[in-house]
Write an enzyme that holds these catalytic residues in place. Structure first.
Site, PDB file in Angstrom:
ATOM      1  N   GLU B  46       9.397  -3.481  -2.238  1.00 25.96           N
ATOM      2  CA  GLU B  46      10.733  -3.862  -2.709  1.00 25.96           C
ATOM      3  C   GLU B  46      11.085  -2.979  -3.888  1.00 25.96           C
ATOM      4  O   GLU B  46      10.327  -2.889  -4.855  1.00 25.96           O
ATOM      5  CB  GLU B  46      10.712  -5.308  -3.219  1.00 25.96           C
ATOM      6  CG  GLU B  46      11.058  -6.351  -2.199  1.00 25.96           C
ATOM      7  CD  GLU B  46      11.186  -7.719  -2.863  1.00 25.96           C
ATOM      8  OE1 GLU B  46      11.853  -7.834  -3.908  1.00 25.96           O
ATOM      9  OE2 GLU B  46      10.573  -8.666  -2.339  1.00 25.96           O
ATOM     10  N   ASP B  57      16.129 -13.882 -12.034  1.00 25.14           N
ATOM     11  CA  ASP B  57      14.960 -13.249 -12.635  1.00 25.14           C
ATOM     12  C   ASP B  57      14.617 -13.812 -14.004  1.00 25.14           C
ATOM     13  O   ASP B  57      15.482 -14.085 -14.825  1.00 25.14           O
ATOM     14  CB  ASP B  57      15.182 -11.738 -12.748  1.00 25.14           C
ATOM     15  CG  ASP B  57      15.070 -11.057 -11.393  1.00 25.14           C
ATOM     16  OD1 ASP B  57      14.014 -11.230 -10.748  1.00 25.14           O
ATOM     17  OD2 ASP B  57      16.033 -10.393 -10.967  1.00 25.14           O
TER      18      ASP B  57
END
Ligand SMILES: Cc1ncc(COP(=O)(O)O)c(C=O)c1O
Lengths: 412, 267
Positions: B46, B57
């Site tokens: 990724e 996040d």
């Protein structure tokens, strides 16, 4: 689209002032752009609101709180000396007179009742100026809920009085230092908390922003401002105002006000933060200078760079220091039903002093933008003799320190 | 390369899938980090395209994103630079929806395809909002990986697994990315629920930080995604070697587990 002439009846497109269509759409704006973890909670909230909003019992309980706890209805005040000074007839919708001192309480009491109905014990909120944080902490105290408020480190500095008020009310204020350390970043951290805590926690969003159903729910809880004001104006003046003016951060006091006047011929004017001027790039004028994008769960207008990175806003007032606007405002602008203008930091400061000196009312720096814009435009784009309703969304106690500093005074 | 075909083939070999996450544009050497991670035994990688407001996040990836942006990383440059990656495993970008829609669905999708990127993960674009991007991605041959969360209802889970391409990303905890001391209690259930409704590869991610946690998570899924634990090493000054060392540790632990499984030893 030209503004309708006075007295002309306006036929509403179905999306204006009504329920959003599809998945929370106001025209092309709105929606539900969130991590999967939050989707079920947003569905639950929407279902709860739908049931509550048509329940006589819910309406009665909210009505009782608004009347006997928050102090509604708030008056409309005729400003004699200011009107004389500006050559236009100025009426103020006095949200500064509510309990906790701003319109934010209207929304929070509604969401607190929803929180209880959903059986959740904890609320989180973001706050810029601290007014929404104070309102949320107040409702949490009243309902016996745990409360944590996310607030940018920059705003903690400039709104210290409200930080202390929240703590007195039993809430925990969590400083946010990422990004620009203001309202945008406080919303980010509140969303991050909610992704972890959503099963036990309600996120009490403070403006008409965020994923569906928030922009709709918050507007419905704030429309009381405009609904009251319309009737009060009719009683006082025998008609509708020519202009209805409100400051726009995320846009909750403005949408609450505008919704009451959508079907009148009044020109609706949202005043955004002009900061150091639009050319400087240091402002919060998201409708004037933003482009369509997706942030905090909704498609709307946002200030962003050529790669789609969100830019930091700037405003003298923490409550307008946000690089976006609620999706329904983006739609009202697209339809031409409302106009979006700005007042700079300096004009807001001048408006702050003007209202204090002429009317004995110290406004919050956010609605001081609406006063500052009117002071600039009276006799120009607002023709002499017009009747103008301005929503005074909050009182200025919280800003006294900051303004004193800017004017070179030292307090205490 | 087709991500799903590749992962299915590796799974069929009895291999637990390992997909590390690297923030694109994090220093001049980020492409070398990706190469080193590939060589250390990743099954796909990724590549994070930094966004100013990454709400899914935690602190580590927020910091890495901000640092990359401060170094003038842009989505277009990261995607263009990725074209030079001659690794023999699929590449997946992970970003947020605003940069995607800002570039334009078709333009973004075709730029990925032109750079040899196979798939995309857009965590703030849930199933219900997928339409525009989903169609453009399909048309360009970009597989859009969807996330399933512990809060996802059974009905939604089936629809997500049906619509997801490449693999199904099971969120292994309630929360945002970031290292955790222990694997979350929700991880096993998440993996099992996904596996029960799809035969697509199911990978668990978020909060999987150590070889032990990776092995534990692999009990209920086909593989794991490891992000913050790797990105922290890069933020602390580690380069391609440090990244390779950590990914090798993860790989070895999973290999030991796979070997034990193959020999019928229930360790
Ligand atoms: C007094 C006051 N007015 C206005 C605002 C801006 O919010 P909104 O645009 O949602 O009314 C705030 C926000 O903090 C506020 O405190």
């Amino acid at each position: 689209m030209a503004a309708p002439a006075r007295g002309e009846q306006v036929v509403l497109p179905t999306t204006l002032g009504g329920e959003p269509t599809g998945l929370g759409r106001f025209g092309e704006y709105g929606g539900r752009f969130v991590p999967e973890t939050l989707v079920p909670a947003l569905e639950e909230l929407e279902a709860e609101f739908r049931t509550a909003w048509v329940s006589d019992e819910f309406r009665a309980e909210l009505g009782d709180l608004l009347t006997n706890y928050a102090g509604r209805p708030t008056p409309v005040t005729e400003c004699r000396r200011l009107s004389e000074r500006l050559g236009v007839r100025v009426l103020l919708k006095r949200e500064d007179l509510t309990h906790t001192g701003s319109h934010k309480i209207n929304n929070v009491l509604g969401q607190a009742l929803l929180t209880r109905r959903m059986g959740k014990q904890r609320v989180i909120a973001e706050t810029g100026a601290g007014q929404h944080g104070v309102a949320t902490a107040t409702a949490a105290a009243l309902f016996g809920l745990d409360c944590q408020v996310f607030m940018g480190a920059v705003d903690i500095e400039r709104q210290a009085l409200n930080v202390f008020r929240m703590q007195l009310l039993g809430a925990e204020v969590i400083p946010v230092s990422s990004g620009s350390a203001t309202l945008k970043d406080a919303i980010n951290d509140a969303l991050r908390d909610w992704v972890a805590s959503v099963e036990s926690t309600h996120y009490c969003i403070g403006s008409v922003v965020g994923p569906h159903p928030y922009p709709w729910i918050v507007r419905e809880f704030q429309r009381i401002v405009g609904d009251e004001a319309r009737e009060q104006c009719r009683t006082r003046t025998g008609g509708d105002p020519d202009f209805v003016v409100a400051c726009v951060g995320g846009g909750s006091n403005a949408i609450g006000t505008f919704t009451g006047f959508l079907e009148t011929a009044a020109r609706l004017v949202g005043v955004e933060a002009g900061g150091h001027g639009l050319e400087s790039g240091q402002h919060g004028a998201s409708v004037s200078r933003g482009v369509p994008g997706v942030l905090h769960g909704a498609r709307s207008l946002f200030m962003q760079d050529e790669d789609g990175q969100i830019l930091s806003a700037h405003s003298i007032s923490a409550g307008l220091d946000y690089p976006g606007v609620g999706p329904e405002h983006a739609q009202l602008a697209a339809e031409g039903r409302a106009e979006y203008v700005y007042a700079t930091d300096d004009e807001a400061l001048a408006g702050f002093q003007l209202l204090a000196e002429t009317e004995g009312i110290v406004p919050a720096l956010e609605p001081a933008h609406a006063i500052g814009w009117l002071a600039r435009e009276a006799g120009r784009s607002v023709p002499a003799g017009s009747t103008v309703l301005v929503t005074l969304s909050g009182r200025g106690d919280k800003d006294a320190n900051q303004v004193a500093e800017m004017l070179g005074e030292t307090l205490g | 390369m087709n991500l799903e075909t590749h992962l299915r083939a590796r799974r069929a070999e009895g291999r637990t899938l390992l997909v590390p996450y690297v923030t694109g544009g994090l220093g001049a050497g980020w492409l070398d980090v990706v190469r080193a991670v590939a060589a250390a035994g990743a099954d796909a990688i990724e590549i994070g395209i930094p966004f100013s407001d990454p709400v899914m996040d935690g602190a580590t990836i927020q910091e890495a994103s901000q640092r990359a942006l401060d170094l003038d990383a842009t989505p277009a440059a990261i995607i263009a630079d990725a074209a030079s990656l001659d690794v023999d495993i699929p590449l997946v970008v992970m970003t947020y929806y605003n940069p995607v829609q800002h570039a334009g669905h078709q333009r973004f999708a075709s730029s990925l395809a032109e750079s040899g990127i196979d798939a995309a993960i857009v965590p703030d674009l849930p199933l219900d909002e997928l339409d525009g991007w989903g169609e453009a991605a399909d048309a360009a041959g970009i597989e859009t990986v969807l996330l399933a969360a512990p809060t996802t209802t059974d009905e939604r889970l089936r629809a997500i697994c049906e619509r997801s391409r490449g693999f199904v990303y099971g969120v292994a905890l309630m929360g945002v990315t970031g290292e955790r001391r222990a694997l979350a209690a929700q991880a096993g259930e998440m993996g099992r629920r996904c596996k029960a409704v799809t035969d697509k590869p199911v990978l668990l991610g978020v909060g999987i930080s150590t070889p032990e946690q990776a092995c534990e998570a692999a009990e209920s899924a086909d593989g794991v995604i490891v992000g913050s634990a790797l990105v922290r090493r890069l933020l602390q000054g580690g380069g391609p070697e440090a990244a390779a060392t950590f990914v090798s540790e993860l790989r070895s632990a999973l290999d030991v587990r796979d070997a034990a499984r193959a020999s019928g030893d229930p360790t």
